[in-house]
Scaffold this active site. Structure first.
Site, PDB file in Angstrom:
ATOM      1  N   HIS A  70      34.214  66.950  22.341  1.00 14.77           N
ATOM      2  CA  HIS A  70      33.858  67.949  21.332  1.00 14.77           C
ATOM      3  C   HIS A  70      34.818  67.946  20.149  1.00 14.77           C
ATOM      4  O   HIS A  70      34.464  68.351  19.049  1.00 14.77           O
ATOM      5  CB  HIS A  70      33.845  69.352  21.949  1.00 14.77           C
ATOM      6  CG  HIS A  70      32.867  69.523  23.062  1.00 14.77           C
ATOM      7  ND1 HIS A  70      31.503  69.471  22.856  1.00 14.77           N
ATOM      8  CD2 HIS A  70      33.039  69.732  24.386  1.00 14.77           C
ATOM      9  CE1 HIS A  70      30.876  69.656  24.014  1.00 14.77           C
ATOM     10  NE2 HIS A  70      31.793  69.805  24.954  1.00 14.77           N
ATOM     11  N   HIS A  97      44.233  71.557  18.292  1.00 16.03           N
ATOM     12  CA  HIS A  97      43.064  70.716  18.110  1.00 16.03           C
ATOM     13  C   HIS A  97      42.582  70.851  16.678  1.00 16.03           C
ATOM     14  O   HIS A  97      43.013  71.737  15.945  1.00 16.03           O
ATOM     15  CB  HIS A  97      41.954  71.088  19.105  1.00 16.03           C
ATOM     16  CG  HIS A  97      41.523  72.509  18.999  1.00 16.03           C
ATOM     17  ND1 HIS A  97      42.097  73.513  19.739  1.00 16.03           N
ATOM     18  CD2 HIS A  97      40.590  73.104  18.228  1.00 16.03           C
ATOM     19  CE1 HIS A  97      41.537  74.671  19.423  1.00 16.03           C
ATOM     20  NE2 HIS A  97      40.611  74.443  18.511  1.00 16.03           N
ATOM     21  N   HIS A  99      39.135  70.356  13.720  1.00 11.80           N
ATOM     22  CA  HIS A  99      37.688  70.378  13.531  1.00 11.80           C
ATOM     23  C   HIS A  99      37.362  69.954  12.115  1.00 11.80           C
ATOM     24  O   HIS A  99      38.146  70.181  11.196  1.00 11.80           O
ATOM     25  CB  HIS A  99      37.139  71.764  13.847  1.00 11.80           C
ATOM     26  CG  HIS A  99      37.395  72.153  15.262  1.00 11.80           C
ATOM     27  ND1 HIS A  99      36.560  71.796  16.302  1.00 11.80           N
ATOM     28  CD2 HIS A  99      38.423  72.812  15.830  1.00 11.80           C
ATOM     29  CE1 HIS A  99      37.067  72.231  17.444  1.00 11.80           C
ATOM     30  NE2 HIS A  99      38.204  72.847  17.179  1.00 11.80           N
ATOM     31  N   HIS A 113      43.879  74.210  14.541  1.00  8.82           N
ATOM     32  CA  HIS A 113      44.111  75.418  15.328  1.00  8.82           C
ATOM     33  C   HIS A 113      45.227  75.177  16.323  1.00  8.82           C
ATOM     34  O   HIS A 113      45.198  74.189  17.062  1.00  8.82           O
ATOM     35  CB  HIS A 113      42.847  75.833  16.092  1.00  8.82           C
ATOM     36  CG  HIS A 113      41.721  76.214  15.212  1.00  8.82           C
ATOM     37  ND1 HIS A 113      40.412  76.050  15.560  1.00  8.82           N
ATOM     38  CD2 HIS A 113      41.719  76.744  13.974  1.00  8.82           C
ATOM     39  CE1 HIS A 113      39.644  76.468  14.577  1.00  8.82           C
ATOM     40  NE2 HIS A 113      40.412  76.884  13.601  1.00  8.82           N
ATOM     41  N   THR A 196      35.051  80.086  20.114  1.00 12.65           N
ATOM     42  CA  THR A 196      33.839  79.716  19.397  1.00 12.65           C
ATOM     43  C   THR A 196      33.128  78.535  20.034  1.00 12.65           C
ATOM     44  O   THR A 196      32.396  77.797  19.380  1.00 12.65           O
ATOM     45  CB  THR A 196      34.152  79.423  17.921  1.00 12.65           C
ATOM     46  OG1 THR A 196      35.134  78.408  17.853  1.00 12.65           O
ATOM     47  CG2 THR A 196      34.614  80.678  17.215  1.00 12.65           C
ATOM     48  N   THR A 197      33.358  78.346  21.301  1.00 10.28           N
ATOM     49  CA  THR A 197      32.517  77.505  22.144  1.00 10.28           C
ATOM     50  C   THR A 197      32.212  78.294  23.408  1.00 10.28           C
ATOM     51  O   THR A 197      32.957  79.218  23.768  1.00 10.28           O
ATOM     52  CB  THR A 197      33.214  76.184  22.527  1.00 10.28           C
ATOM     53  OG1 THR A 197      34.442  76.476  23.203  1.00 10.28           O
ATOM     54  CG2 THR A 197      33.480  75.331  21.302  1.00 10.28           C
TER      55      THR A 197
END
Length: 278
Positions: A70, A97, A99, A113, A196-197
């Site tokens: 992801h 991580h 995004h 983040h 938010t997953t």
């Protein structure tokens, strides 16, 4: 039932995209979900949002960076903490991580983040049961004409982890090298939200910094070479914005950097499972 990002649904309709995550976990339909739009002119000053205190952020360590299907994620093997900022308690760093959008842009879809949980917890499961058990520091990236040498090791590593479960070692890195100088982090926004997953647990104190971290366009584009488990390009790895549902967004006592009201799309995602960090 598996979940995925909208860019994956285009290739495989069998997985549940963001609009259907409530089918994966009903908590994804609750009232304090993330991410949200932050409209700067509608934020309220909170004098308690003083600068953060960082401890251990300059200590070097070795760690694995992994394509978990992801995003890319690196766990933090040392004790590095944050306090202040009206957090009420000290939080320890657990993982970081990133995004991103597609092919290096747009910028608001590129975020770093750094995830923390309260120092008094030993297990992520316990922190997730606390409405403020996690504190996430969110940073935007901004396209720059210059290479950010502090990111060279991680962007160069991406070619080694294109496929799911690919991993490689980051050597002698520090959390401090991936964030802004402390004097550039006085301006930030605060709201209370969720992962938010799926499972979208509402346990997160979000702190989103106004000043962006500069990265060269080629460094940003490198993330789009990663692949989802089905082999398709790992792009647009973010959840759409969620209803604010009356929540107040606060900003630090230092005046916002923007001279006019700016609508900032906080396209963010955190790589968690209900049973622990991925």
């Amino acid at each position: 039932m598996c979940w995925c990002y909208q860019s994956q649904v285009t290739c495989d309709s069998r997985c549940q995209g963001p609009n259907a995550w409530v089918n994966v976990n009903p908590s994804c339909g609750n009232n304090r979900q993330s991410p949200i739009n932050i409209v700067t002119r509608k934020t309220k000053v909170d004098e308690r949002l003083v600068p953060f205190k960082f401890s251990g952020y300059d200590n070097v360590f070795d760690t694995f960076v992994r394509n978990n299907g992801h995003t890319i994620q690196a766990n933090i093997p040392i004790l590095a903490t944050i306090s202040g900022g009206n957090l009420g308690e000290t939080y320890k760093a657990v993982q970081l991580h990133l995004h991103w959008g597609t092919n290096g842009g747009p910028g608001s879809e590129h975020t770093l983040h750094i995830v923390h949980m309260k120092l008094r917890y030993n297990r992520i499961e316990d922190a997730l049961r606390d409405p403020a058990g996690l504190a996430v520091l969110g940073f935007f990236y901004q396209e720059s004409n210059s290479i950010n040498k502090k990111y060279n090791q991680i962007t160069n590593a991406l070619s080694s982890i294109e496929n799911i479960d690919g991993n490689t070692t980051l050597r002698r890195v520090s959390l401090g090298q991936y964030i802004l100088p402390e004097e550039s982090m006085y301006n930030y926004y605060r709201y209370y939200g969720s992962l938010t997953t799926p499972g979208c647990t509402e346990a997160v104190v979000w702190s989103v910094f106004e000043k962006a971290i500069p990265l060269h366009r080629e460094q940003l584009k490198a993330f789009s070479n990663l692949k989802f488990p089905d082999g398709s390009p790992m792009v647009e790895t973010f959840r759409p914005v969620q209803p604010r549902n009356g929540r107040t967004v606060y900003h630090s006592s230092s005046p916002p950097l923007a001279s006019t009201a700016v609508l900032m799309l906080i396209s963010v995602s955190t790589a968690f499972a209900l049973t622990g960090l991925q």
